[in-house]
Design an enzyme around this catalytic site. Structure first.
Site, PDB file in Angstrom:
ATOM      1  N   PRO A   1      83.170  51.445 -14.936  1.00  0.00           N
ATOM      2  CA  PRO A   1      83.640  50.066 -15.087  1.00  0.00           C
ATOM      3  C   PRO A   1      84.357  49.841 -16.422  1.00  0.00           C
ATOM      4  CG  PRO A   1      81.338  50.123 -14.394  1.00  0.00           C
ATOM      5  CD  PRO A   1      81.717  51.526 -14.791  1.00  0.00           C
TER       6      PRO A   1
ATOM      7  N   ARG B   1      97.529  59.678   0.101  1.00  0.00           N
ATOM      8  CA  ARG B   1      98.464  59.133   1.095  1.00  0.00           C
ATOM      9  C   ARG B   1      99.878  58.995   0.541  1.00  0.00           C
ATOM     10  NH1 ARG B   1      99.485  53.934   0.738  1.00  0.00           N
ATOM     11  NH2 ARG B   1      99.769  53.530   2.966  1.00  0.00           N
TER      12      ARG B   1
ATOM     13  N   ASP C   1     104.213  49.435   1.325  1.00  0.00           N
ATOM     14  CA  ASP C   1     102.837  48.939   1.128  1.00  0.00           C
ATOM     15  C   ASP C   1     102.799  47.657   0.314  1.00  0.00           C
ATOM     16  OD1 ASP C   1     101.430  52.210   0.545  1.00  0.00           O
ATOM     17  OD2 ASP C   1     101.606  51.009   2.358  1.00  0.00           O
TER      18      ASP C   1
END
Ligand code: 4FV
Length: 235
Positions: free
Chosen positions: A88, A153, A168
């Site tokens: 994080p 991808r 996208d």
């Protein structure tokens, strides 16, 4: 492209990587993923990978030795590729970061557990830190899978439609336009006429207008110049 993943739960990855697009990408040799269990690099009879934090405070911290031994025995010392810790505290993952990482032939991903890893791992082994978002998970495995998925991808030959990545959400800087498929009418809800018109110029205009309207409504932040680290305009 090759990923080497260092984790206490390699089996979590095999299930995800053994399906669909990522499975095929491995079968045709575009993608390679090495899964390494940090526990296999412990030397004590209890295979200890974590210990109590100095200074107290509850929880456990992952020990440096098994992590250094795992990464260096697989990738060399120093490691021959970037070593990315999922945390994080890292820089926020995004489509732009995915495009940046897709430019590397080889990446190592380190998935933490417990309260995190000993700081000396960060200081002396890790070369980059990435966060999936401002929330806390039980482990860095899901973020590592998300990075492998979003980066893979983008590799030529992974997606059926080579232009797909450019279309996208986020890649174009706008959210995607609404998608429809058959039937033309469902429960009285019609597919917009323009999409059934065959008039590609009109269809493109409609899609652009929809993408812009949706971005304005849902993510106006995407339309303003992104701030760079110290708040200046990104040139
Ligand atoms: C996280 C994130 C994340 C923190 C402690 C694993 C957890 C536990 N990683 N983006 N958000 N990690 O929540 O990357 O070890």
């Amino acid at each position: 492209m090759r990923f080497d993943v260092f984790t206490l739960f390699p089996e979590m990855f095999s299930a995800y990587l053994d399906e669909s697009i990522l499975k095929r990408a491995q079968e045709v040799g575009i993608l390679q993923v090495g899964l390494h269990n940090i526990r296999d690099y412990t030397t004590d009879k209890h295979h200890t990978t974590a210990d109590v934090p100095y200074g107290g405070g509850g929880g456990m911290v992952m020990k440096p030795e098994p992590i250094f031994r795992a990464v260096e025995s697989i990738l060399g010392a120093p490691p021959g590729c970037p070593v990315i810790l999922l945390t994080p505290q890292g820089r926020r993952f995004s489509q732009k970061v995915a495009e940046e990482l897709a430019g590397y032939p080889h990446l190592a991903l380190l998935s933490g557990r417990y309260e995190g890893v000993d700081e000396r791992v960060r200081e002396h082994l890790v070369t980059d830190e990435i966060s999936l978002g401002d929330f806390v998970l039980t482990g860095g495995e899901l973020p590592a899978m998300a990075v492998i998925d979003a980066v893979s991808r983008l590799l030529p030959g992974v997606l059926g439609d080579p232009d797909a990545p450019q279309k996208d959400s986020h890649a174009s800087g706008l959210l995607e336009y609404p998608h429809y498929t058959r039937p033309p009418e469902f429960r009285g809800w019609e597919v917009p006429e323009v999409l059934r018109s065959g008039n590609h110029a009109e269809i493109e205009k409609w899609r652009q207008a929809q993408a812009l309207a949706r971005t304005k409504k849902r993510r106006p932040d995407m339309l303003t110049q992104p701030e760079d680290e110290d708040g200046g305009e990104v040139s």
